[in-house]
Design a protein around this motif. Structure first.
Motif, PDB file in Angstrom:
ATOM      1  N   THR A  11      19.946  44.911  61.177  1.00 37.09           N
ATOM      2  CA  THR A  11      19.475  46.449  61.082  1.00 37.09           C
ATOM      3  C   THR A  11      18.991  47.171  62.391  1.00 37.09           C
ATOM      4  OG1 THR A  11      19.076  46.071  58.699  1.00 37.09           O
ATOM      5  CG2 THR A  11      18.057  47.936  59.616  1.00 37.09           C
ATOM      6  N   LEU A  49      22.206  53.113  54.248  1.00 36.70           N
ATOM      7  CA  LEU A  49      23.263  51.992  53.944  1.00 36.70           C
ATOM      8  C   LEU A  49      22.897  50.427  54.349  1.00 36.70           C
ATOM      9  CD1 LEU A  49      26.404  53.781  55.379  1.00 36.70           C
ATOM     10  CD2 LEU A  49      25.804  53.400  53.033  1.00 36.70           C
ATOM     11  N   LEU A  50      21.948  50.403  55.117  1.00 40.01           N
ATOM     12  CA  LEU A  50      21.474  49.035  55.683  1.00 40.01           C
ATOM     13  C   LEU A  50      20.318  48.679  54.793  1.00 40.01           C
ATOM     14  CD1 LEU A  50      22.355  49.154  59.275  1.00 40.01           C
ATOM     15  CD2 LEU A  50      23.377  47.933  57.431  1.00 40.01           C
ATOM     16  N   TYR A  71      27.838  44.528  46.630  1.00 35.71           N
ATOM     17  CA  TYR A  71      27.524  45.461  48.019  1.00 35.71           C
ATOM     18  C   TYR A  71      28.483  45.007  48.990  1.00 35.71           C
ATOM     19  CZ  TYR A  71      24.960  48.654  50.924  1.00 35.71           C
ATOM     20  OH  TYR A  71      24.460  49.777  51.602  1.00 35.71           O
ATOM     21  N   GLN A  72      28.479  43.883  49.309  1.00 33.48           N
ATOM     22  CA  GLN A  72      29.261  43.361  50.459  1.00 33.48           C
ATOM     23  C   GLN A  72      30.734  43.695  50.357  1.00 33.48           C
ATOM     24  OE1 GLN A  72      28.161  39.372  50.764  1.00 33.48           O
ATOM     25  NE2 GLN A  72      26.437  40.016  52.143  1.00 33.48           N
ATOM     26  N   PHE A  74      32.267  46.253  48.802  1.00 34.56           N
ATOM     27  CA  PHE A  74      32.399  47.560  49.151  1.00 34.56           C
ATOM     28  C   PHE A  74      32.639  47.710  50.657  1.00 34.56           C
ATOM     29  CE2 PHE A  74      30.187  48.725  45.150  1.00 34.56           C
ATOM     30  CZ  PHE A  74      31.248  49.308  44.679  1.00 34.56           C
ATOM     31  N   ILE A  75      31.600  46.793  51.610  1.00 33.03           N
ATOM     32  CA  ILE A  75      31.923  46.812  53.093  1.00 33.03           C
ATOM     33  C   ILE A  75      33.240  46.314  53.474  1.00 33.03           C
ATOM     34  CG2 ILE A  75      31.170  45.804  55.175  1.00 33.03           C
ATOM     35  CD1 ILE A  75      28.164  46.199  53.902  1.00 33.03           C
ATOM     36  N   VAL A  76      33.714  45.135  52.562  1.00 29.66           N
ATOM     37  CA  VAL A  76      35.045  44.350  52.823  1.00 29.66           C
ATOM     38  C   VAL A  76      36.037  45.404  52.595  1.00 29.66           C
ATOM     39  CG1 VAL A  76      36.582  42.777  52.318  1.00 29.66           C
ATOM     40  CG2 VAL A  76      34.407  42.100  52.720  1.00 29.66           C
ATOM     41  N   THR A  78      36.005  48.801  53.154  1.00 28.24           N
ATOM     42  CA  THR A  78      35.951  49.645  54.088  1.00 28.24           C
ATOM     43  C   THR A  78      36.974  48.938  55.252  1.00 28.24           C
ATOM     44  OG1 THR A  78      34.081  49.421  54.890  1.00 28.24           O
ATOM     45  CG2 THR A  78      34.186  50.890  53.649  1.00 28.24           C
ATOM     46  N   PHE A  79      36.706  47.537  55.611  1.00 28.09           N
ATOM     47  CA  PHE A  79      37.231  46.956  56.485  1.00 28.09           C
ATOM     48  C   PHE A  79      38.667  46.890  56.346  1.00 28.09           C
ATOM     49  CE2 PHE A  79      33.283  45.325  58.140  1.00 28.09           C
ATOM     50  CZ  PHE A  79      33.076  45.770  59.405  1.00 28.09           C
ATOM     51  N   GLY A 101      36.520  41.978  60.669  1.00 28.14           N
ATOM     52  CA  GLY A 101      35.183  42.212  59.562  1.00 28.14           C
ATOM     53  C   GLY A 101      35.632  41.921  58.411  1.00 28.14           C
ATOM     54  N   GLY A 105      33.122  39.343  56.160  1.00 25.01           N
ATOM     55  CA  GLY A 105      32.632  40.044  54.996  1.00 25.01           C
ATOM     56  C   GLY A 105      33.015  39.071  53.597  1.00 25.01           C
TER      57      GLY A 105
END
Length: 125
Positions: A11, A49-50, A71-72, A74-76, A78-79, A101, A105
């Motif tokens: 962060t 977001l963080l 939550y992670q 969703f980040i995966v 996006t990658f 990424g 993730g």
């Protein structure tokens, strides 16, 4: 314990990167100190977001670990979308960053779900 500090460090690095990018703008459409409203909006979005991963990293409960893993995920996603963008715009760098990424993730999701610290914390003294 390492997971807690790593989320705080990520962060702080993200906020520092945003401020560095604002100090050295590369064009008219980038964030800069000359437009403080856009800078504050970018900073607010970054914090929103963080903040959930930072808060969830302090708890070691199965339900919260599952929420953190979702939550992670969703980040995966996006990658993985970044990999598709890399194929549309033929760029091996974008594909490599998206793949790296996504791998990091997915491994983070596995570590979050299979956290070995649960056994050590369940022992009462």
């Amino acid at each position: 314990m390492v997971k807690r500090f790593s989320m705080l460090i990520i962060t702080i690095l993200a906020i520092g990167t945003l401020l560095f990018a604002a100090k050295n703008p590369t064009g008219p459409n980038t964030v800069s100190f000359d437009e403080p409203l856009n800078l504050l909006m970018s900073l607010g979005t970054l914090i929103v977001l963080l903040l959930p991963p930072v808060i969830l990293s302090f708890f070691n409960h199965l339900v919260l670990n599952i929420i953190f893993a979702i939550y992670q995920a969703f980040i995966v996603l996006t990658f993985l979308g970044l990999i598709i963008v890399g194929f549309v715009i033929p760029s091996s760098w974008i594909i490599a960053i998206g793949a790296l990424g996504a791998i990091v993730g997915i491994s983070s999701i596995v570590v979050t779900i299979l956290d070995p610290g649960k056994k050590a914390n369940s022992v009462s003294n």
